[in-house]
Design an enzyme around this catalytic site. Sequence first.
Site, PDB file in Angstrom:
ATOM      1  N   HIS A 106     -31.900 -51.453  14.846  1.00  0.00           N
ATOM      2  CA  HIS A 106     -31.526 -52.575  13.616  1.00  0.00           C
ATOM      3  C   HIS A 106     -31.557 -53.919  13.937  1.00  0.00           C
ATOM      4  CE1 HIS A 106     -30.596 -48.715  11.596  1.00  0.00           C
ATOM      5  NE2 HIS A 106     -29.691 -48.466  12.554  1.00  0.00           N
ATOM      6  N   ALA A 142     -37.145 -35.924  30.158  1.00  0.00           N
ATOM      7  CA  ALA A 142     -38.309 -36.846  29.876  1.00  0.00           C
ATOM      8  C   ALA A 142     -38.700 -36.623  28.294  1.00  0.00           C
ATOM      9  CB  ALA A 142     -39.519 -36.209  30.725  1.00  0.00           C
TER      10      ALA A 142
END
Length: 177
Positions: A106, A142
């Site tokens: 944000h 990962a």
Amino acid sequence: MFATAKAIQRRDPAAHSLLEVLLTYSGLHALTWHRFSHWLYCHRFYLIASISAHLAKKFTGIEIHPGAQIGHRLFIDHGTGVVIGETAIVGDNVTILHGVTLGSRHVTNGRRHPQIGNNVLIGAHAQILGPITIHDNAKIGAGAVVLNDVAAGHTAVGVPAQMQPQQPTKIVQLAHN
């Protein structure tokens, strides 16, 4: 930076010598440059700090905002594509593999980026987004997309990431005849 180089040499089985780490490891070079950029940033030389960080990104392929707070002995392994945002906080003895983003979700004031605890391993291409906390001794798999806090000693994997407690490592002894 020598302590960081020595820690990298201990943690990377591919490192053959301290001199090799000092001369060829782009993660170490990016950290060295970041220390200078961060000093400038803390002393309100924002433009020079940004230019310095930009040059570091061009030379190393690793982008660390000068405002980011980086702990001791960070190991950025195969660092190309790593991005660490302005309000990110990275603890001590953290390992970050290539393509990792410590980013925001944000556009707001205040803390927008993750806080990474001590002894954390972040796998290749993991995306850790927003003002969340990855607690000590956690692992991020990962390719994981982490949008929530990860508890100490837990592993986060998947998209979106799911948390799992780490299993103790089993040591198997082979009998010799």
